[in-house]
Design a protein around this motif. Structure first.
Motif, PDB file in Angstrom:
ATOM      1  N   GLU A  26      54.137  35.751 -60.313  1.00  0.00           N
ATOM      2  CA  GLU A  26      53.112  36.792 -60.121  1.00  0.00           C
ATOM      3  C   GLU A  26      51.839  36.234 -59.484  1.00  0.00           C
ATOM      4  OE1 GLU A  26      56.051  38.129 -62.971  1.00  0.00           O
ATOM      5  OE2 GLU A  26      54.826  36.306 -62.845  1.00  0.00           O
ATOM      6  N   MET A  27      51.616  34.920 -59.603  1.00  0.00           N
ATOM      7  CA  MET A  27      50.405  34.309 -59.050  1.00  0.00           C
ATOM      8  C   MET A  27      50.553  33.940 -57.578  1.00  0.00           C
ATOM      9  SD  MET A  27      48.849  31.809 -61.985  1.00  0.00           S
ATOM     10  CE  MET A  27      47.466  31.429 -60.894  1.00  0.00           C
ATOM     11  N   ASN A  28      51.777  33.914 -57.075  1.00  0.00           N
ATOM     12  CA  ASN A  28      52.011  33.469 -55.696  1.00  0.00           C
ATOM     13  C   ASN A  28      51.246  34.270 -54.643  1.00  0.00           C
ATOM     14  OD1 ASN A  28      53.588  31.373 -56.524  1.00  0.00           O
ATOM     15  ND2 ASN A  28      55.537  32.264 -55.897  1.00  0.00           N
ATOM     16  N   PRO A  29      51.249  35.618 -54.696  1.00  0.00           N
ATOM     17  CA  PRO A  29      50.486  36.373 -53.684  1.00  0.00           C
ATOM     18  C   PRO A  29      48.989  36.050 -53.717  1.00  0.00           C
ATOM     19  CG  PRO A  29      52.027  37.804 -54.818  1.00  0.00           C
ATOM     20  CD  PRO A  29      52.023  36.520 -55.569  1.00  0.00           C
ATOM     21  N   PHE A  30      48.434  35.919 -54.916  1.00  0.00           N
ATOM     22  CA  PHE A  30      47.003  35.591 -55.040  1.00  0.00           C
ATOM     23  C   PHE A  30      46.717  34.207 -54.484  1.00  0.00           C
ATOM     24  CE2 PHE A  30      43.852  33.280 -57.616  1.00  0.00           C
ATOM     25  CZ  PHE A  30      42.708  33.963 -57.239  1.00  0.00           C
ATOM     26  N   LEU A  31      47.555  33.216 -54.857  1.00  0.00           N
ATOM     27  CA  LEU A  31      47.353  31.858 -54.375  1.00  0.00           C
ATOM     28  C   LEU A  31      47.565  31.766 -52.861  1.00  0.00           C
ATOM     29  CD1 LEU A  31      49.149  29.799 -57.179  1.00  0.00           C
ATOM     30  CD2 LEU A  31      46.691  29.986 -56.770  1.00  0.00           C
ATOM     31  N   PHE A  32      48.524  32.530 -52.350  1.00  0.00           N
ATOM     32  CA  PHE A  32      48.753  32.542 -50.899  1.00  0.00           C
ATOM     33  C   PHE A  32      47.501  33.016 -50.163  1.00  0.00           C
ATOM     34  CE2 PHE A  32      49.870  34.835 -47.037  1.00  0.00           C
ATOM     35  CZ  PHE A  32      50.603  33.885 -46.352  1.00  0.00           C
ATOM     36  N   LEU A  33      46.923  34.127 -50.615  1.00  0.00           N
ATOM     37  CA  LEU A  33      45.715  34.649 -49.962  1.00  0.00           C
ATOM     38  C   LEU A  33      44.544  33.691 -50.120  1.00  0.00           C
ATOM     39  CD1 LEU A  33      45.939  38.430 -50.973  1.00  0.00           C
ATOM     40  CD2 LEU A  33      46.311  37.444 -48.708  1.00  0.00           C
ATOM     41  N   MET A  34      44.424  33.076 -51.293  1.00  0.00           N
ATOM     42  CA  MET A  34      43.312  32.149 -51.533  1.00  0.00           C
ATOM     43  C   MET A  34      43.410  30.932 -50.615  1.00  0.00           C
ATOM     44  SD  MET A  34      42.195  30.185 -55.045  1.00  0.00           S
ATOM     45  CE  MET A  34      43.526  28.974 -54.915  1.00  0.00           C
ATOM     46  N   PHE A  35      44.591  30.312 -50.556  1.00  0.00           N
ATOM     47  CA  PHE A  35      44.746  29.118 -49.724  1.00  0.00           C
ATOM     48  C   PHE A  35      44.707  29.457 -48.237  1.00  0.00           C
ATOM     49  CE2 PHE A  35      46.845  27.245 -53.595  1.00  0.00           C
ATOM     50  CZ  PHE A  35      45.881  26.280 -53.799  1.00  0.00           C
ATOM     51  N   LEU A  36      45.137  30.660 -47.876  1.00  0.00           N
ATOM     52  CA  LEU A  36      45.022  31.089 -46.483  1.00  0.00           C
ATOM     53  C   LEU A  36      43.553  31.222 -46.090  1.00  0.00           C
ATOM     54  CD1 LEU A  36      46.309  32.084 -43.838  1.00  0.00           C
ATOM     55  CD2 LEU A  36      46.333  34.396 -44.830  1.00  0.00           C
ATOM     56  N   MET A  37      42.748  31.820 -46.967  1.00  0.00           N
ATOM     57  CA  MET A  37      41.309  31.949 -46.704  1.00  0.00           C
ATOM     58  C   MET A  37      40.651  30.571 -46.612  1.00  0.00           C
ATOM     59  SD  MET A  37      40.328  35.053 -46.242  1.00  0.00           S
ATOM     60  CE  MET A  37      38.571  34.872 -46.511  1.00  0.00           C
ATOM     61  N   VAL A  38      41.014  29.683 -47.539  1.00  0.00           N
ATOM     62  CA  VAL A  38      40.454  28.329 -47.530  1.00  0.00           C
ATOM     63  C   VAL A  38      40.813  27.619 -46.229  1.00  0.00           C
ATOM     64  CG1 VAL A  38      40.637  26.028 -48.585  1.00  0.00           C
ATOM     65  CG2 VAL A  38      40.369  28.047 -50.030  1.00  0.00           C
ATOM     66  N   TYR A  39      42.068  27.773 -45.797  1.00  0.00           N
ATOM     67  CA  TYR A  39      42.506  27.130 -44.555  1.00  0.00           C
ATOM     68  C   TYR A  39      41.743  27.667 -43.343  1.00  0.00           C
ATOM     69  CZ  TYR A  39      45.426  25.926 -40.573  1.00  0.00           C
ATOM     70  OH  TYR A  39      45.864  25.472 -39.352  1.00  0.00           O
ATOM     71  N   LEU A  40      41.592  28.994 -43.282  1.00  0.00           N
ATOM     72  CA  LEU A  40      40.869  29.595 -42.156  1.00  0.00           C
ATOM     73  C   LEU A  40      39.403  29.173 -42.140  1.00  0.00           C
ATOM     74  CD1 LEU A  40      42.387  33.211 -42.211  1.00  0.00           C
ATOM     75  CD2 LEU A  40      42.907  31.360 -40.603  1.00  0.00           C
TER      76      LEU A  40
END
Length: 318
Positions: A26-40
Motif C-alpha cells: 500500500e505504501m508503494n504508490p506514495f513512495l513512488f511519487l515521493m522519490f519521483l519528486m525528489v529525483y525531479l
C-alpha cells in the motif's frame, strides 16, 4: 560459499531479482511519487547550478567550477540509481540482467569515487584560497583547475574499472535474489555461488584507501584552514573566511560519514534495512541536499541563480 556450489543451476547470463525496499504494498504508490519528486528536484536543481555557473561570468572562478562538476556528478549518480528504485516500486518485481547490473555497479562506483576525489579537490581549493590568498590566482589558474577536475574523474574511472573487473569474475546462479534497490557491492556478492572472500578483502582495502585517503587529506587541509582563520585579527574577516568553507564542510561530513559506515565498518555491524536506509541517504538525499546547502550558504551563487531565473523569465515573456 564454495565454488562447487556453482555446479548447479548456473547460467552464462544470470538474471537477478531486485527485492527493493520491501515495504507494505500500500505504501508503494506514495513512495513512488515521493522519490519521483525528489529525483525531479535533484536533477533540476543541480542542472540549474551547472547552467548558471557556465553562463554567469561572475561565477567563473575555481570554487564554482568545481561546484559545477559536483552538481553534474550528482545528476549522473542519482540518474543511475533512482530509475531502478522507481521501477521496483511501480512493478513490485524488478528483474535485471547480470550485464545491466554490472553496468549499474560500474557507474555507481565511478560516481561515488569521483565525488570523494572531487570533494578533496574542493578542500584543496579552499586551502589555497584562505592560506595563500595572494598566490591564489596563480596557483589555481584555468589549466590547474582542469587538471584537478580531470584527475578526479579519471581516478574514479580507474577505481570503478578495478572493482567492476573483480565483480565480473564472480559466478552466480542462473537466477538470484539481490536484497537491495540497486546493484550494490555487498548485496550483489551475497547472490554469488562462488567463493568471494578474496574479492571482499581486495575491495575492502581499495575502497578504504579511496575513502580514507581523501578524508584524511581534507582533515589536514581544514586543520591549516582553521589555524589561518583563527589568526585573522577581525571577527568579520574570520566569519567571511569560514563562510566560504561551511557548505563544503556540511557536504563532506555527511557524505564521508555515510561511506565510512557503509564500506569501512564490518557489514555485520548493521542490518540490511540499515544498509538500505544509508544507501538512500547518499544516493537519493545527498544529491538533492547538495545544491540546497551550497545555494543557501553562498550569497554569490544564490544571487546568480535569482538573476539567471529573472533573465530567463523576461525572455519567456518577450
Amino acid at each position: 560459499m564454495a565454488k562447487s556450489d556453482c555446479s548447479r543451476n548456473t547460467s552464462d547470463t544470470p538474471v537477478f531479482l531486485l527485492l527493493g525496499l520491501q515495504v507494505i504494498p500500500e505504501m508503494n504508490p506514495f513512495l513512488f511519487l515521493m522519490f519521483l519528486m525528489v529525483y525531479l528536484l535533484t536533477a533540476s536543481g543541480n542542472i540549474l547550478i551547472v547552467v548558471t555557473v557556465r553562463l554567469e561570468a561572475k561565477l567563473h572562478s575555481p570554487m564554482y567550477f568545481f561546484l559545477g562538476n559536483l552538481a553534474l556528478l550528482d545528476v549522473w549518480s542519482t540518474s543511475n540509481v533512482v530509475p531502478t528504485l522507481l521501477g521496483g516500486l511501480l512493478t513490485h518485481i524488478h528483474l535485471i540482467s547480470f550485464h545491466c547490473c554490472l553496468i549499474q555497479y560500474f557507474f555507481f562506483g565511478w560516481m561515488a569515487t569521483t565525488e570523494c576525489f572531487l570533494l578533496t579537490v574542493m578542500a584543496y581549493d579552499r586551502y589555497v584560497a584562505i592560506c595563500y590568498p595572494l598566490h591564489y590566482q596563480t596557483l589555481m589558474d584555468q589549466r590547474c583547475c582542469l587538471q584537478l577536475a580531470a584527475s578526479a574523474w579519471v581516478g574514479g574511472l580507474f577505481s570503478a574499472l578495478t572493482a567492476d573487473s573483480l565483480m565480473s569474475t564472480v559466478q552466480f546462479y542462473g537466477q538470484g535474489l539481490i536484497d537491495h534497490f540497486f546493484c550494490d557491492f555487498e548485496p550483489l556478492l551475497k547472490a554469488a555461488c562462488s567463493d568471494t572472500s578474496q574479492i571482499k578483502t581486495i575491495t575492502f582495502y581499495v575502497s578504504s584507501s579511496v575513502i580514507a585517503a581523501p578524508f584524511v587529506f581534507i582533515i589536514i587541509s581544514y586543520s591549516y584552514i582553521m589555524a589561518t582563520v583563527l589568526g585573522i585579527p577581525s571577527a568579520k574577516g574570520r566569519k567571511k573566511a569560514f563562510s566560504t568553507c561551511s557548505s563544503h564542510l556540511v557536504v563532506v561530513s555527511t557524505y564521508f560519514g555515510i561511506l565510512i559506515i557503509m564500506y569501512m565498518v564490518p557489514s555485520a555491524g548493521h542490518s540490511l534495512n540499515a544498509n538500505k536506509a544509508l544507501s538512500l541517504l547518499y544516493t537519493v538525499a545527498t544529491p538533492m541536499i547538495n545544491p540546497i546547502v551550497y545555494a543557501l550558504k553562498n550569497k554569490a551563487l544564490m544571487g546568480a541563480l535569482k538573476e539567471y531565473r529573472w533573465k530567463k523569465s523576461r525572455l519567456l515573456h518577450v
